[in-house]
Write an enzyme that holds these catalytic residues in place. Structure first.
Site: not given
Ligand SMILES: NC(=O)c1ccc[n+]([C@@H]2O[C@H](COP(=O)([O-])OP(=O)(O)OC[C@H]3O[C@@H](n4cnc5c(N)ncnc54)[C@H](O)[C@@H]3O)[C@@H](O)[C@H]2O)c1
Ligand SMILES: O=C(O)C[C@H](O)C(=O)O
Length: 332
Positions: A13, A15-16, A18, A90, A93, A160, A163, A188
């Protein structure tokens, strides 16, 4: 009578995503304007101070629907009693990385958090995995939380899906809300198959097929597909960060439709446990077209799949089968 609050967990939460997601939930975007919520926010100890800052901002925003905030680095406290779990925690990328590259770091998190959810979440908790590799993390979570019903575990492909709607809306210069029933099949990842063969657009003369209105199969079978497949990478290239506001919005759409239902005549895409529909191997978390009612999703059946689509459905399934094997090798 006022509804009882729903407890919503957001991991990662601080993170970005969150940061974009928690105010949407607290404003009722996810569960509706009359549904009070209690937010549970989990992050890891290095992010604890930042997480506390997010909590302070939530208090300062004075959201009328927000009835409480739990901000913690303790996974048991975070999971206790939650009705909905949005798993964003997590590692994202970075430019130049494929989703498989983030696998090793992320699947082990999902294995350990599976047990916490299984033991401490409310019965019938609905789980949405956002963190990449989203389908495979969700599968690991399912396999290591055997008492959570498989119908309750899903991953995000709604971004997606949205999009794809956005690309068609731009191409035809029509409101995005007039486009419906695109499908994201599979992973995904860049092998996903955005399919417009059953998609329609609302026009003054009734609903018309997207293929007929676009009238450019070269674009629909080529650039349209690759644009949607590569959109995540394009956002990373432009922002030097992965998508966040659109991901948060997609997560709200996913849970809202799952809980409150899809509109009549409309389906959405969700990553769900394959039962073998459309000859997709059972036992993968695969994105399908689904309709939702009474808190349950159902895969839309009987859609025609041409030869072009068949190959694409199989290709993304093969990638998921490989990812599953890779995930298990990372865990052992
Ligand atoms: N499925 C989708 O459509 C989609 C789209 C965008 C991003 N994502 C994925 O979502 C995830 C988060 O992206 P983001 O930009 O918010 O990343 P981010 O790095 O800004 O935030 C991730 C947060 O997770 C925390 N974290 C790490 N390990 C953890 C754990 N074990 N337990 C709890 N928190 C933990 C980190 O400290 C950080 O605050 C990434 O894996 C990204 O690739 C998926
Ligand atoms: O492509 C990524 O790794 C980020 C995310 O899954 C997205 O689709 O924007």
């Amino acid at each position: 009578m006022a509804k009882d609050p729903v407890r919503v967990l957001v991991t990662g939460a601080a993170g970005q995503i969150g940061y974009a997601l928690v105010p949407m939930i607290a404003r009722g975007v996810m569960l509706g304007p009359d549904q009070p919520v209690i937010l549970h926010m989990l992050d890891i100890p290095p992010a604890a101070e930042s997480l506390n800052g997010v909590k302070m901002e939530l208090v300062d925003a004075a959201f009328p629907l927000l009835k409480g905030v739990v901000a913690t680095t303790d996974v048991v406290e975070a999971c206790t009693g939650v009705n909905i779990a949005v798993m964003v925690g997590g590692f994202p990328r970075k430019e130049g990385m494929e989703r498989k590259d983030v696998m090793t770091k992320n699947v082990s998190i999902y294995k350990s958090q599976a047990s916490a959810l299984e033991k401490h979440a409310a019965a019938n908790c609905k789980v949405l995995v956002v963190a990449n590799p989203a389908n495979t993390n969700a599968l690991i979570l399912k396999e290591f939380a055997p008492s959570i019903p498989e119908r309750n575990i899903s991953c995000l492909t709604r971004l997606d899906h949205n999009r794809a709607l956005g690309q068609i809306s731009e191409r035809l210069s029509v409101p995005v809300s007039d486009v419906k029933n695109v499908i994201i099949w599979g992973n995904h990842s860049s092998t996903q198959y955005p399919d417009v063969n059953h998609a329609t657009v609302k026009t003054p003369a009734g609903e018309k097929p997207v293929r007929e209105l676009v009238s450019d199969d070269t674009w629909l079978n080529g650039e349209f597909i690759t644009t949607v497949q590569q959109r995540g990478a394009a956002i990373i290239k432009a922002r030097k960060l992965s998508s966040a506001l659109s991901a948060a919005s997609g997560a709200c759409d996913h849970i809202r439709d799952w809980v409150l239902g899809t509109p009549e005549g409309t389906w959405v895409s969700m990553g769900v446990y394959s039962d073998g529909s459309y000859n997709v191997p059972a036992g993968l978390i695969y994105s399908f077209p689904v309709t939702c009612a009474n808190g349950e999703w159902k895969i839309v059946q009987g859609l025609s799949i041409d030869e072009f689509s068949r190959k694409k459905l199989d290709l993304t399934a093969e990638e998921l089968t490989e990812e599953k094997a890779l995930a298990y090798s990372c865990l052992s």
